[in-house]
Write an enzyme that holds these catalytic residues in place. Structure first.
Site, PDB file in Angstrom:
ATOM      1  N   LYS A 162     146.513 -11.489  85.844  1.00 29.95           N
ATOM      2  CA  LYS A 162     146.158 -10.180  86.419  1.00 29.95           C
ATOM      3  C   LYS A 162     147.439  -9.359  86.490  1.00 29.95           C
ATOM      4  O   LYS A 162     148.263  -9.556  87.377  1.00 29.95           O
ATOM      5  CB  LYS A 162     145.572 -10.385  87.823  1.00 29.95           C
ATOM      6  N   THR A 212     151.815  -9.248 100.003  1.00 30.84           N
ATOM      7  CA  THR A 212     150.786  -9.832  99.130  1.00 30.84           C
ATOM      8  C   THR A 212     150.959 -11.347  99.063  1.00 30.84           C
ATOM      9  O   THR A 212     149.967 -12.097  99.069  1.00 30.84           O
ATOM     10  CB  THR A 212     150.853  -9.208  97.726  1.00 30.84           C
ATOM     11  N   CYS A 238     163.943  -7.057  91.346  1.00 30.09           N
ATOM     12  CA  CYS A 238     163.857  -7.915  92.536  1.00 30.09           C
ATOM     13  C   CYS A 238     165.232  -8.409  92.965  1.00 30.09           C
ATOM     14  O   CYS A 238     165.503  -8.518  94.148  1.00 30.09           O
ATOM     15  CB  CYS A 238     162.866  -9.046  92.349  1.00 30.09           C
TER      16      CYS A 238
HETATM   17  P1  ADP Z   1     154.512  -4.141  94.597  1.00 30.33           P
HETATM   18  O1  ADP Z   1     154.932  -3.611  95.909  1.00 30.33           O
HETATM   19  O2  ADP Z   1     155.588  -4.631  93.714  1.00 30.33           O
HETATM   20  O3  ADP Z   1     153.470  -3.308  93.896  1.00 30.33           O
HETATM   21  P2  ADP Z   1     152.386  -5.946  95.210  1.00 30.33           P
HETATM   22  O4  ADP Z   1     152.521  -7.255  95.885  1.00 30.33           O
HETATM   23  O5  ADP Z   1     151.564  -4.892  95.858  1.00 30.33           O
HETATM   24  O6  ADP Z   1     153.859  -5.510  94.971  1.00 30.33           O
HETATM   25  O7  ADP Z   1     151.824  -6.117  93.733  1.00 30.33           O
HETATM   26  C1  ADP Z   1     152.181  -7.167  92.885  1.00 30.33           C
HETATM   27  C2  ADP Z   1     150.923  -7.684  92.208  1.00 30.33           C
HETATM   28  O8  ADP Z   1     150.064  -8.181  93.223  1.00 30.33           O
HETATM   29  C3  ADP Z   1     150.121  -6.627  91.446  1.00 30.33           C
HETATM   30  O9  ADP Z   1     149.568  -7.205  90.284  1.00 30.33           O
HETATM   31  C4  ADP Z   1     149.036  -6.272  92.427  1.00 30.33           C
HETATM   32  O10 ADP Z   1     147.865  -5.788  91.806  1.00 30.33           O
HETATM   33  C5  ADP Z   1     148.773  -7.612  93.070  1.00 30.33           C
HETATM   34  N1  ADP Z   1     148.135  -7.531  94.398  1.00 30.33           N
HETATM   35  C6  ADP Z   1     148.280  -6.571  95.341  1.00 30.33           C
HETATM   36  N2  ADP Z   1     147.505  -6.839  96.421  1.00 30.33           N
HETATM   37  C7  ADP Z   1     146.850  -8.003  96.155  1.00 30.33           C
HETATM   38  C8  ADP Z   1     145.909  -8.810  96.873  1.00 30.33           C
HETATM   39  N3  ADP Z   1     145.458  -8.471  98.087  1.00 30.33           N
HETATM   40  N4  ADP Z   1     145.472  -9.947  96.288  1.00 30.33           N
HETATM   41  C9  ADP Z   1     145.916 -10.327  95.079  1.00 30.33           C
HETATM   42  N5  ADP Z   1     146.787  -9.596  94.341  1.00 30.33           N
HETATM   43  C10 ADP Z   1     147.258  -8.451  94.866  1.00 30.33           C
END
Ligand code: ADP
Length: 496
Positions: A189, A246, A300
């Protein structure tokens, strides 16, 4: 050819709407849902992606499970898997420029960096793990005479991978290459705003000979498609790079579903520590600037905290600010640009918010601090250096993921260590000193998974990358990456 006309020609090509890649084919979402992806260069729509939901993730996981169980990939000799993945590396190299341009249009990284860090690094990862997989043998345990103990490694089964937008190909390949080389099936994903190049990698993998169903890509929102993948009972191990918030959720999803193994590579607030006895302070100042400002700080391991010994502080900070101000912020698709766009308007606002907060808390902004090139509609920001940042400040403790460097002064080595270790993170660090003993003392004392000495960044695939503290667990890169995607199995045989 890597020249500006070739880049411009590729950048002018339209990008067609994209489906998922499931069981060897491009497919729309079951419910037809789509989402727009915007270009950070100008804030305009680039194309549409399928917005995956639980049904799409379930279809991808079912395809991956079937492919794993019938051994169409896992059952092949390691040397055969090697051949397919080496071919994939070649195909990535053949398309390197086109992949780099496509990725930059979607994520905003300056092309000079993206070329090396994205297709270049991804091809290198596929080659490295392909080459390794037919050279690692199991173990015969040192048992007493009447028994034979065998330790073998098996693929875990179905690997889920959730990756971010800052280096989708590089980080994606850090997960995919060891997982596939070891014989697993994968459901990936990508970040909702950086999916195009990874969809293309799935097609190239099929062209290289990877059987259908072994690598599946589902695009969509994290909270929808990502959550469904993390909750899936079919996923045996989940590999993630992204935010701590996340990461916490993923651990909860694993606990609520099938206790899948979860490996997290999270954020950092990495200290770059400058002692006055550094052998080359000019080089240190230049590398300190590039170590935070390339890819607009969206790295990162970015050296986002600069700790400088009192005796050199003022001169050194002036040199870093000079280098920062001289870096060319511009169109990410121009070969001349040294800093591209921030990835999204939200990232830009967040970084500017940190600058305002730092000012309010008493730091001084010695260069940068403002949005640039607003007339383009793109999300650009000047490289920013803030001095007088104290351990109580937000800018000292929290990851900006933008072009903002926090500078703090120290007097003694012990104080440098205390400051370096004064956050919840522990991803990377840098130490600049001419003393061999001090360098080794610092490598031991600083809490980080990767400590650079007299350099910052640029470590190759041969060394692992993984966080200490709240920067994560498990390792990308190196042969240690196999540990996440393989199960150890012991056999105890009575020799009678
Ligand atoms: P960033 O701040 O770098 O965008 P995120 O953790 O939001 O970090 O995103 C990193 C990845 O995690 C992306 O592929 C995002 O779609 C996915 N992601 C964000 N929220 C969720 C969630 N609740 N469950 C699973 N994957 C998630």
């Amino acid at each position: 050819m890597t020249d500006q006309p070739s880049i411009d020609a590729l950048a002018a090509l339209p990008v067609s709407p994209q489906g998922h890649f499931i069981d060897g084919r491009r497919v729309p979402s079951r419910d037809g849902a789509e989402m727009e992806t915007l270009s950070p260069r100008d804030g305009r729509a680039l194309t549409t992606l399928a917005a995956g939901g639980a049904a799409d993730v379930a279809a991808a996981c079912a395809a991956a499970r079937k492919a794993f169980e019938d051994r169409r990939w896992a059952g092949r000799a390691p040397a055969e898997r090697k051949r397919v993945l080496l071919r994939l590396a070649e195909l990535i190299e053949r398309e390197a420029l086109s992949l780099a341009v496509l990725g930059v249009r979607e994520n905003g990284t300056e092309i000079s960096m993206a070329l090396k860090a994205e297709p270049g690094s991804a091809a290198g990862s596929f080659r490295y793990y392909a080459e390794a997989v037919d050279k690692i043998a199991g173990e015969v345990a040192p048992t007493a005479e009447g028994a034979l103990g065998l330790v073998t490694r098996e693929p875990v089964g179905v690997v889920g991978a959730i990756v971010p937008w800052n280096f989708p190909l590089m980080i994606g390949a850090w997960k995919l290459a060891p997982a596939l080389a070891a014989g697993n099936s994968v459901v990936l994903k990508p970040a909702e705003t950086a999916s195009l190049t990874l969809l293309r990698i799935a097609e190239l993998a099929a062209e290289a000979g990877l059987p259908d169903g072994v690598l599946n890509v589902v695009t969509g929102q994290g909270a929808v498609a990502g959550e469904a993948l993390a909750l899936s009972p079919e996923v045996d191990a989940l590999l993630f790079t992204g935010s701590g918030a996340t990461g916490r959720r993923l651990l909860e999803y694993a606990a609520r579903s099938n206790l899948k193994r979860v490996y997290l590579e999270l954020g950092g607030k990495s200290p770059n520590i400058i002692f006055a006895d550094a052998p080359d302070l000019d080089k240190a100042a230049k590398v300190a600037a590039t170590g935070i400002f390339r890819n607009a700080g969206q790295v990162c391991i970015a050296g986002s905290r600069l700790l400088v010994e009192d005796a050199s502080h003022d001169e050194f900070v002036a040199a870093v600010a000079r280098h920062a101000a001289a870096m060319l912020v511009g169109d990410p698709l121009s070969l001349a640009s040294e800093i591209g766009a921030l990835h999204s308007e939200a990232q830009l606002r967040r970084a500017l918010g940190f600058v305002e907060g730092a000012r309010a808390e008493g730091a001084e902004i010695v260069t940068g601090g403002a949005r640039l090139m607003e007339e383009t509609g793109g999300w650009f920001m000047a490289p920013t250096v803030a001095t007088g940042v104290a351990p109580g400040h937000r800018l000292f403790r929290e990851e900006v993921f933008g072009p903002v460097l926090a500078v703090t002064r120290f007097r003694t080595e012990a104080e440098a260590v205390a400051l370096a270790n004064g956050t919840e993170y522990g991803l990377a660090a840098g130490v600049w000193t001419g003393s061999l003993s001090r360098a080794h003392r610092m490598v031991r004392a600083v809490r980080a998974g990767l400590v650079h000495v007299n350099t910052y960044g640029g470590s190759d695939l041969t060394v692992p990358l993984g966080g200490h503290g709240q920067s994560g667990n498990g390792h990308d890169k190196s042969l240690h990456a196999f540990d996440k995607v393989q199960n150890l199995k012991s056999a105890w045989i009575d020799l009678g």
